[in-house]
Scaffold this motif. Structure first.
Motif, PDB file in Angstrom:
ATOM      1  N   MET A 141       0.844  -1.207   0.000  1.00 42.07           N
ATOM      2  CA  MET A 141       0.000   0.000   0.000  1.00 42.07           C
ATOM      3  C   MET A 141       0.872   1.247   0.000  1.00 42.07           C
ATOM      4  O   MET A 141       1.748   1.396   0.840  1.00 42.07           O
ATOM      5  CB  MET A 141      -0.878   0.046   1.262  1.00 42.07           C
ATOM      6  N   ALA A 142       0.599   2.123  -0.951  1.00 44.37           N
ATOM      7  CA  ALA A 142       1.364   3.364  -0.996  1.00 44.37           C
ATOM      8  C   ALA A 142       0.851   4.308   0.088  1.00 44.37           C
ATOM      9  O   ALA A 142      -0.350   4.464   0.260  1.00 44.37           O
ATOM     10  CB  ALA A 142       1.202   4.009  -2.356  1.00 44.37           C
ATOM     11  N   ARG A 143       1.778   4.876   0.804  1.00 42.52           N
ATOM     12  CA  ARG A 143       1.376   5.803   1.862  1.00 42.52           C
ATOM     13  C   ARG A 143       1.019   7.151   1.264  1.00 42.52           C
ATOM     14  O   ARG A 143       1.730   7.667   0.409  1.00 42.52           O
ATOM     15  CB  ARG A 143       2.517   5.984   2.850  1.00 42.52           C
ATOM     16  N   ILE A 144      -0.067   7.722   1.755  1.00 46.76           N
ATOM     17  CA  ILE A 144      -0.455   9.048   1.268  1.00 46.76           C
ATOM     18  C   ILE A 144       0.123  10.099   2.214  1.00 46.76           C
ATOM     19  O   ILE A 144       0.717  11.077   1.798  1.00 46.76           O
ATOM     20  CB  ILE A 144      -1.993   9.168   1.174  1.00 46.76           C
ATOM     21  N   ILE A 145      -0.049   9.857   3.511  1.00 45.46           N
ATOM     22  CA  ILE A 145       0.436  10.815   4.505  1.00 45.46           C
ATOM     23  C   ILE A 145       1.584  10.196   5.308  1.00 45.46           C
ATOM     24  O   ILE A 145       1.368   9.273   6.098  1.00 45.46           O
ATOM     25  CB  ILE A 145      -0.702  11.226   5.480  1.00 45.46           C
ATOM     26  N   THR A 146       2.762  10.714   5.094  1.00 44.81           N
ATOM     27  CA  THR A 146       3.911  10.252   5.884  1.00 44.81           C
ATOM     28  C   THR A 146       3.986  11.110   7.149  1.00 44.81           C
ATOM     29  O   THR A 146       3.264  12.109   7.283  1.00 44.81           O
ATOM     30  CB  THR A 146       5.216  10.433   5.088  1.00 44.81           C
ATOM     31  N   LYS A 147       4.881  10.742   8.047  1.00 49.10           N
ATOM     32  CA  LYS A 147       5.034  11.524   9.281  1.00 49.10           C
ATOM     33  C   LYS A 147       5.463  12.959   8.948  1.00 49.10           C
ATOM     34  O   LYS A 147       4.988  13.922   9.553  1.00 49.10           O
ATOM     35  CB  LYS A 147       6.063  10.868  10.204  1.00 49.10           C
ATOM     36  N   GLU A 148       6.343  13.068   7.968  1.00 47.89           N
ATOM     37  CA  GLU A 148       6.837  14.382   7.557  1.00 47.89           C
ATOM     38  C   GLU A 148       5.665  15.271   7.112  1.00 47.89           C
ATOM     39  O   GLU A 148       5.556  16.435   7.513  1.00 47.89           O
ATOM     40  CB  GLU A 148       7.822  14.196   6.401  1.00 47.89           C
ATOM     41  N   LEU A 149       4.791  14.690   6.304  1.00 45.37           N
ATOM     42  CA  LEU A 149       3.637  15.439   5.795  1.00 45.37           C
ATOM     43  C   LEU A 149       2.652  15.744   6.934  1.00 45.37           C
ATOM     44  O   LEU A 149       2.066  16.834   6.999  1.00 45.37           O
ATOM     45  CB  LEU A 149       2.943  14.620   4.696  1.00 45.37           C
ATOM     46  N   LYS A 175      10.797   9.169   9.147  1.00 47.93           N
ATOM     47  CA  LYS A 175      10.033  10.282   8.569  1.00 47.93           C
ATOM     48  C   LYS A 175       8.926   9.792   7.638  1.00 47.93           C
ATOM     49  O   LYS A 175       7.949  10.506   7.399  1.00 47.93           O
ATOM     50  CB  LYS A 175      10.970  11.202   7.768  1.00 47.93           C
ATOM     51  N   ASP A 176       9.130   8.564   7.100  1.00 46.80           N
ATOM     52  CA  ASP A 176       8.146   8.094   6.109  1.00 46.80           C
ATOM     53  C   ASP A 176       7.105   7.154   6.717  1.00 46.80           C
ATOM     54  O   ASP A 176       6.344   6.513   5.986  1.00 46.80           O
ATOM     55  CB  ASP A 176       8.868   7.407   4.938  1.00 46.80           C
ATOM     56  N   ILE A 177       7.073   7.086   8.022  1.00 43.18           N
ATOM     57  CA  ILE A 177       6.098   6.198   8.670  1.00 43.18           C
ATOM     58  C   ILE A 177       4.672   6.688   8.352  1.00 43.18           C
ATOM     59  O   ILE A 177       4.424   7.906   8.290  1.00 43.18           O
ATOM     60  CB  ILE A 177       6.375   6.119  10.196  1.00 43.18           C
ATOM     61  N   GLY A 178       3.760   5.760   8.107  1.00 39.74           N
ATOM     62  CA  GLY A 178       2.420   6.118   7.627  1.00 39.74           C
ATOM     63  C   GLY A 178       1.514   6.791   8.641  1.00 39.74           C
ATOM     64  O   GLY A 178       1.477   6.396   9.810  1.00 39.74           O
ATOM     65  N   HIS A 179       0.805   7.809   8.192  1.00 39.66           N
ATOM     66  CA  HIS A 179      -0.188   8.511   9.013  1.00 39.66           C
ATOM     67  C   HIS A 179      -1.470   8.728   8.215  1.00 39.66           C
ATOM     68  O   HIS A 179      -2.102   9.776   8.325  1.00 39.66           O
ATOM     69  CB  HIS A 179       0.369   9.861   9.495  1.00 39.66           C
ATOM     70  N   ASP A 180      -1.818   7.735   7.428  1.00 44.29           N
ATOM     71  CA  ASP A 180      -3.006   7.883   6.572  1.00 44.29           C
ATOM     72  C   ASP A 180      -4.291   8.093   7.368  1.00 44.29           C
ATOM     73  O   ASP A 180      -5.267   8.615   6.846  1.00 44.29           O
ATOM     74  CB  ASP A 180      -3.152   6.655   5.658  1.00 44.29           C
ATOM     75  N   TYR A 181      -4.291   7.654   8.627  1.00 41.54           N
ATOM     76  CA  TYR A 181      -5.487   7.816   9.463  1.00 41.54           C
ATOM     77  C   TYR A 181      -5.758   9.279   9.828  1.00 41.54           C
ATOM     78  O   TYR A 181      -6.808   9.616  10.350  1.00 41.54           O
ATOM     79  CB  TYR A 181      -5.369   6.981  10.759  1.00 41.54           C
ATOM     80  N   PRO A 220      -8.674  11.793   1.920  1.00 45.75           N
ATOM     81  CA  PRO A 220      -7.224  11.616   1.734  1.00 45.75           C
ATOM     82  C   PRO A 220      -6.621  12.687   0.827  1.00 45.75           C
ATOM     83  O   PRO A 220      -5.528  13.188   1.075  1.00 45.75           O
ATOM     84  CB  PRO A 220      -7.108  10.240   1.082  1.00 45.75           C
ATOM     85  N   ARG A 221      -7.377  13.055  -0.227  1.00 47.64           N
ATOM     86  CA  ARG A 221      -6.874  14.079  -1.158  1.00 47.64           C
ATOM     87  C   ARG A 221      -6.719  15.425  -0.457  1.00 47.64           C
ATOM     88  O   ARG A 221      -5.710  16.110  -0.601  1.00 47.64           O
ATOM     89  CB  ARG A 221      -7.821  14.206  -2.360  1.00 47.64           C
ATOM     90  N   GLN A 222      -7.760  15.765   0.336  1.00 45.08           N
ATOM     91  CA  GLN A 222      -7.697  17.044   1.050  1.00 45.08           C
ATOM     92  C   GLN A 222      -6.543  17.058   2.047  1.00 45.08           C
ATOM     93  O   GLN A 222      -5.861  18.069   2.200  1.00 45.08           O
ATOM     94  CB  GLN A 222      -9.028  17.302   1.760  1.00 45.08           C
ATOM     95  N   ALA A 223      -6.322  15.908   2.708  1.00 48.89           N
ATOM     96  CA  ALA A 223      -5.220  15.823   3.677  1.00 48.89           C
ATOM     97  C   ALA A 223      -3.886  16.044   2.972  1.00 48.89           C
ATOM     98  O   ALA A 223      -3.020  16.767   3.466  1.00 48.89           O
ATOM     99  CB  ALA A 223      -5.245  14.468   4.365  1.00 48.89           C
ATOM    100  N   LYS A 224      -3.760  15.435   1.804  1.00 48.72           N
ATOM    101  CA  LYS A 224      -2.523  15.579   1.041  1.00 48.72           C
ATOM    102  C   LYS A 224      -2.329  17.032   0.593  1.00 48.72           C
ATOM    103  O   LYS A 224      -1.235  17.582   0.687  1.00 48.72           O
ATOM    104  CB  LYS A 224      -2.568  14.654  -0.178  1.00 48.72           C
ATOM    105  N   GLU A 225      -3.426  17.626   0.119  1.00 48.40           N
ATOM    106  CA  GLU A 225      -3.342  19.019  -0.351  1.00 48.40           C
ATOM    107  C   GLU A 225      -3.033  19.981   0.801  1.00 48.40           C
ATOM    108  O   GLU A 225      -2.384  20.998   0.606  1.00 48.40           O
ATOM    109  CB  GLU A 225      -4.648  19.411  -1.039  1.00 48.40           C
ATOM    110  N   LEU A 226      -3.527  19.612   1.972  1.00 45.66           N
ATOM    111  CA  LEU A 226      -3.266  20.433   3.157  1.00 45.66           C
ATOM    112  C   LEU A 226      -1.773  20.412   3.490  1.00 45.66           C
ATOM    113  O   LEU A 226      -1.183  21.444   3.827  1.00 45.66           O
ATOM    114  CB  LEU A 226      -4.084  19.870   4.337  1.00 45.66           C
ATOM    115  N   GLY A 227      -1.166  19.236   3.358  1.00 45.41           N
ATOM    116  CA  GLY A 227       0.260  19.109   3.652  1.00 45.41           C
ATOM    117  C   GLY A 227       1.136  19.670   2.555  1.00 45.41           C
ATOM    118  O   GLY A 227       2.224  20.187   2.815  1.00 45.41           O
TER     119      GLY A 227
END
Lengths: 195, 99
Positions: free
Chosen positions: B1-9, B52-58, B67-74
């Motif tokens: 599974m590709a991570r959308i939100i990493t810890k960095e984001l 830094k790349d640990i997943g935070h998709d939740y 998920p899209r909005q979360a990504k755009e926010l970051g």
């Protein structure tokens, strides 16, 4: 010229035995008798019929129609196969995702040794995100935690549930937005501080 | 599974939303509170980890967004005011007096 006429006149004479006549063809009684014996078909035999020769247009159209139907059926089969292939790919992807995500429901029945009790069994869902990453979620209250394995994820979720419960329980209700107000309302149904 | 939100984001999102850390009893997560005009909208939990790349998709669930909005926010296109407006639109925040 006169000599010629004489000559032919003699030939044409009834007693000459030779007939040179200028009657219309078939008007002579002899010919009528002869004609009666003639079989028209022997003179003008019906054209030999080769099967399919006379109605070739019809046969060709039928053949074309049949070919078109077969082509149409082939196209339909092809599109059905394509649709099935697409559906199969989709299902394969879904299956792969399900296997990868490996969801499992884990009941939380205790917060021991923390001084909290479980009022109702909490059903946590653990999803595999990666080889060494799992997310545990208490969907009703929208509390999410991660861990490096299933046990770690559940432990972290329990910690987070209690932390959230304590924090929100201490807030005045008018300060809470809709999401957090709902969260504490749900948590109060499932968690209580031990007396 | 590709991570959308990493810890960095996730940390960028926390910064962008001007979320404040709260006292948390969690051993594995830090918690941050998103507020607007004294109303608490959401609490975001970030895993304590050096990766830094640990997943935070939740995080999308914590923030009540897609998920899209979360990504755009970051990643910038979505601003804090847009998130707040979206929360008002969805009823997570009371409407403004003049609305």
């Amino acid at each position: 010229m006169n000599r010629l006429r004489e000559h032919f006149g003699r030939i044409d004479a009834p007693d000459s035995g030779i007939r040179l006549h200028d009657d219309e063809w078939g008007d002579s009684p002899e010919f009528e008798e002869g004609c009666a014996q003639l079989d028209d078909e022997s003179y003008f035999p019906e054209e030999q019929k080769v099967p399919g020769e006379s109605d070739w247009m019809e046969i060709l159209s039928q053949a074309l129609a049949k070919t078109l139907i077969r082509i149409k059926e082939g196209i339909q089969k092809d599109s059905r196969l394509n649709a099935l292939e697409e559906r199969l790919n989709e299902l394969e992807n879904r299956l792969a995702e399900t296997v990868t995500r490996d969801s499992v429901v884990v009941p939380i029945t205790t917060f021991a040794p923390e001084p909290f009790q479980v009022l109702k069994e909490i059903k946590a869902v653990i999803q595999k995100e990666d080889e060494d990453e799992f997310t545990a979620t208490f969907f009703d209250a929208n509390v999410n935690a991660t861990g490096c394995n299933q046990v770690d994820a559940i432990d972290n979720l329990k910690d987070l549930i209690l932390s959230r419960f304590e924090f929100l329980n201490a807030q005045s209700p008018e300060k809470l937005g809709l999401g957090l107000a709902k969260q504490i309302a749900v948590l109060r149904e499932f968690v209580a501080r031990r007396q | 599974m590709a991570r959308i939100i990493t810890k960095e984001l996730a940390l960028k999102i926390v910064d962008k939303l001007e979320a404040k850390p709260i006292k948390s009893s969690s051993k594995a997560h830090d918690e941050y509170l998103v507020e607007e005009d004294g109303i608490q909208i959401a609490i975001v939990s970030i895993r304590r980890s050096s990766q830094k790349d640990i997943g935070h998709d939740y995080l999308k669930n914590d923030l009540h967004i897609s998920p899209r909005q979360a990504k755009e926010l970051g990643q910038c296109p979505w601003k804090r005011w847009q998130y707040i407006a979206f929360m008002r639109e969805r009823g997570f925040l009371p409407p403004l007096d003049h609305e």
